[in-house]
Design an enzyme around this catalytic site. Structure first.
Site, PDB file in Angstrom:
ATOM      1  CB  SER A   1      -3.979  11.835   2.391  1.00 18.90           C
ATOM      2  OG  SER A   1      -3.120  10.746   2.178  1.00 18.90           O
TER       3      SER A   1
ATOM      4  CB  VAL B   1       5.189  13.866   2.842  1.00 16.44           C
ATOM      5  CG1 VAL B   1       5.773  15.106   2.185  1.00 16.44           C
ATOM      6  CG2 VAL B   1       4.505  14.225   4.160  1.00 16.44           C
TER       7      VAL B   1
ATOM      8  CG  ASN C   1      -1.615   0.136  -6.653  1.00 14.88           C
ATOM      9  OD1 ASN C   1      -2.565   0.567  -5.993  1.00 14.88           O
ATOM     10  ND2 ASN C   1      -0.737  -0.715  -6.149  1.00 14.88           N
TER      11      ASN C   1
ATOM     12  CG  HIS D   1       2.981  -1.010  -2.449  1.00 12.33           C
ATOM     13  ND1 HIS D   1       1.955  -1.772  -1.922  1.00 12.33           N
ATOM     14  CD2 HIS D   1       4.118  -1.443  -1.863  1.00 12.33           C
ATOM     15  CE1 HIS D   1       2.466  -2.641  -1.058  1.00 12.33           C
ATOM     16  NE2 HIS D   1       3.770  -2.464  -1.000  1.00 12.33           N
TER      17      HIS D   1
ATOM     18  NE  ARG E   1     -11.887  -6.952  -1.864  1.00 13.07           N
ATOM     19  CZ  ARG E   1     -12.039  -8.043  -1.150  1.00 13.07           C
ATOM     20  NH1 ARG E   1     -11.739  -8.035   0.139  1.00 13.07           N
ATOM     21  NH2 ARG E   1     -12.475  -9.159  -1.704  1.00 13.07           N
ATOM     22  CB  ILE E   2      -6.584  -8.145  -5.744  1.00 16.77           C
ATOM     23  CG1 ILE E   2      -5.413  -8.047  -4.760  1.00 16.77           C
ATOM     24  CG2 ILE E   2      -6.107  -8.635  -7.112  1.00 16.77           C
ATOM     25  CD1 ILE E   2      -4.657  -9.334  -4.541  1.00 16.77           C
TER      26      ILE E   2
HETATM   27  C1  GRF Z   1      -1.181   4.897   0.824  1.00 15.78           C
HETATM   28  O1  GRF Z   1      -0.133   4.821   1.721  1.00 15.78           O
HETATM   29  C2  GRF Z   1      -0.969   3.976  -0.339  1.00 15.78           C
HETATM   30  O2  GRF Z   1       0.381   3.749  -0.617  1.00 15.78           O
HETATM   31  C3  GRF Z   1      -1.609   2.704   0.130  1.00 15.78           C
HETATM   32  O3  GRF Z   1      -2.724   3.117   0.865  1.00 15.78           O
HETATM   33  C4  GRF Z   1      -2.482   4.386   1.435  1.00 15.78           C
HETATM   34  C5  GRF Z   1      -3.649   5.267   1.111  1.00 15.78           C
HETATM   35  O4  GRF Z   1      -3.634   6.464   1.824  1.00 15.78           O
HETATM   36  N1  GRF Z   1      -1.913   1.854  -0.992  1.00 15.78           N
HETATM   37  P1  GRF Z   1      -4.743   7.566   1.543  1.00 15.78           P
HETATM   38  O5  GRF Z   1      -6.100   6.905   1.689  1.00 15.78           O
HETATM   39  O6  GRF Z   1      -4.537   8.108   0.176  1.00 15.78           O
HETATM   40  O7  GRF Z   1      -4.526   8.616   2.597  1.00 15.78           O
END
Ligand code: GRF
Length: 223
Positions: A16, A178, A111, A113, A95-96
């Site tokens: 997404s 969102v 990245n 998170h 993955r790291i």
């Molecule tokens: C997100 O919540 C992101 O913060 C985390 O993995 C999720 C990925 O969601 N690292 P999507 O695949 O972009 O819908």
């Protein structure tokens, strides 16, 4: 815009955030274009999303590289560099990345998170952990990836999300998503416009200059 920064997106899941980034990049004034998508999972929904936006996507599971992360990351690095990528976005990549990969894109890997770092970093359960701790506020963070610091890199931007009494992991995750759909394209824009300035481990955001720099600004120079 002809000088748009080529961006590579790493994905593992539903995609997404990739969708949101592709939608942003469809606007003529967005300073980035999606040059490549790489998934480490064959079944990732993100692959379908890439196809929908007409973006080249590759599947590079570690099993095809003798289960050797270093070998896969080298191949992934070479593919992205071959596509001219200057900025990498980890949009739900699970993955790291090896230090060797990180070194190929210094201060140029974003990245996302699903928490307000440094809270609930270092794992895949940030949303569940926030609920378990009973925090009243969580959110999302976009950071630069740095060697040796998973979820500990310099913070580009954060967006807050209230935790509601009636939340479960699914409802909270949806509301965090969102905000991620706003934060990820915004961070890419800031990077591509050269508006992220580094002061040690702190990143400052400069006001718009109307110039697409496509890199961190001069004052950022990393120690
Ligand atoms: C997100 O919540 C992101 O913060 C985390 O993995 C999720 C990925 O969601 N690292 P999507 O695949 O972009 O819908």
């Amino acid at each position: 815009m002809s000088d748009r920064v080529p961006v590579g997106v790493l994905v593992s899941g539903r995609g997404s955030n990739l969708d949101a980034l592709c939608a942003a990049a469809a606007a003529p004034d967005f300073p980035a274009r999606i040059a490549a998508v790489v998934s480490n999972r064959r079944g990732a929904g993100a692959l379908e999303i890439a196809g929908r936006w007409g973006v080249t996507a590759a599947v590079m599971p570690v099993s095809e590289y003798g289960h050797d992360d270093a070998a896969r990351d080298r191949a992934m690095r070479d593919r992205l560099l071959g596509a001219g990528v200057r900025l990498v976005v980890c949009a739900g990549y699970n993955r790291i990345l090896t230090d060797e990969f990180l070194a190929a894109f210094p201060d140029a890997i974003l990245n996302v998170h699903p928490s307000l770092l440094p809270a609930f970093g270092g794992g895949m359960h940030a949303v569940e952990d926030a609920l378990e701790h009973g925090v009243k506020l969580t959110g999302c963070t976009v950071q630069l990836l740095e060697p040796g610091l998973p979820d500990g890199g310099a913070i580009v931007l954060q967006r807050a999300v209230p935790c509601l009494d009636e939340d479960d992991a699914e409802s909270l995750r949806e509301r965090i998503h969102v905000e991620e759909w706003i934060a990820v394209p915004e961070a890419v824009r800031l990077w591509c416009e050269g508006r992220i300035r580094r002061e040690g481990r702190v990143l400052r955001i400069d006001p718009p200059r109307g110039v697409a720099g496509g890199r961190l600004s001069q004052a950022e120079s990393c120690p």
